[in-house]
Design an enzyme around this catalytic site. Sequence first.
Site, PDB file in Angstrom:
ATOM      1  N   GLY A  40      -4.589  13.616  16.744  1.00 21.86           N
ATOM      2  CA  GLY A  40      -5.170  12.488  16.030  1.00 21.86           C
ATOM      3  C   GLY A  40      -5.532  11.272  16.852  1.00 21.86           C
ATOM      4  O   GLY A  40      -6.445  10.543  16.509  1.00 21.86           O
ATOM      5  N   ASP A  97       2.911   5.790   9.970  1.00 21.91           N
ATOM      6  CA  ASP A  97       2.994   5.948   8.519  1.00 21.91           C
ATOM      7  C   ASP A  97       4.462   5.914   8.095  1.00 21.91           C
ATOM      8  O   ASP A  97       4.994   4.871   7.774  1.00 21.91           O
ATOM      9  CB  ASP A  97       2.302   7.244   8.109  1.00 21.91           C
ATOM     10  CG  ASP A  97       2.096   7.370   6.612  1.00 21.91           C
ATOM     11  OD1 ASP A  97       2.566   6.510   5.854  1.00 21.91           O
ATOM     12  OD2 ASP A  97       1.463   8.354   6.191  1.00 21.91           O
ATOM     13  N   THR A  98       5.141   7.028   8.175  1.00 18.35           N
ATOM     14  CA  THR A  98       6.574   7.053   7.857  1.00 18.35           C
ATOM     15  C   THR A  98       7.409   6.624   9.055  1.00 18.35           C
ATOM     16  O   THR A  98       8.557   6.237   8.906  1.00 18.35           O
ATOM     17  CB  THR A  98       7.015   8.466   7.444  1.00 18.35           C
ATOM     18  OG1 THR A  98       6.824   9.347   8.555  1.00 18.35           O
ATOM     19  CG2 THR A  98       6.239   8.947   6.226  1.00 18.35           C
TER      20      THR A  98
END
Length: 166
Positions: A40, A97-98
């Site tokens: 990513g 994110d997390t």
Amino acid sequence: MNELISKASLNHHVRKIGTTITKKHQPDMNNVVMVCLLNGAFVFFADLVRQTHLNIQCDFMRVKSYNGQEQSDIQILKDVETDLTGKHVYIVDDFFDTGNTMNAVYSHLQSHNPASLTAVTLLKRYRCKRPTYPFIYGIEIKKDWVFGYGLDNIGYCRNLSSIFKV
């Protein structure tokens, strides 16, 4: 498909992060390693390296943390090959994110004895707890599922120059 973050905005934030890193290490230009988390972050990483005006060593890790849109166990599929001992290391990822992926990679790379270790992401989820370790990010986003600029939508759309939301 709705554009969430334009190419111009992305360029601005990448330039800003690159300038921050450059200023921090200007006196020690030859001791910086940037580690890209594949897949990513590859677009963000390439642009960030070009906006960081230092003699940088680049390396890559392949870390799998998602199965489709579901978070799964963290797996290191490819580890760094560069000796990180005594170097200023930046872990470059697309999205905080997390925090599970970055936390696992951060912990893993600490065992390589770097002089410093800093997490860098383009995006940070709004209301996501900020990590206790050094962390630089560009843009906060809300709950949207996003793709483009290296982030995929079920394996596709990484080549888009802006970030879109589903």
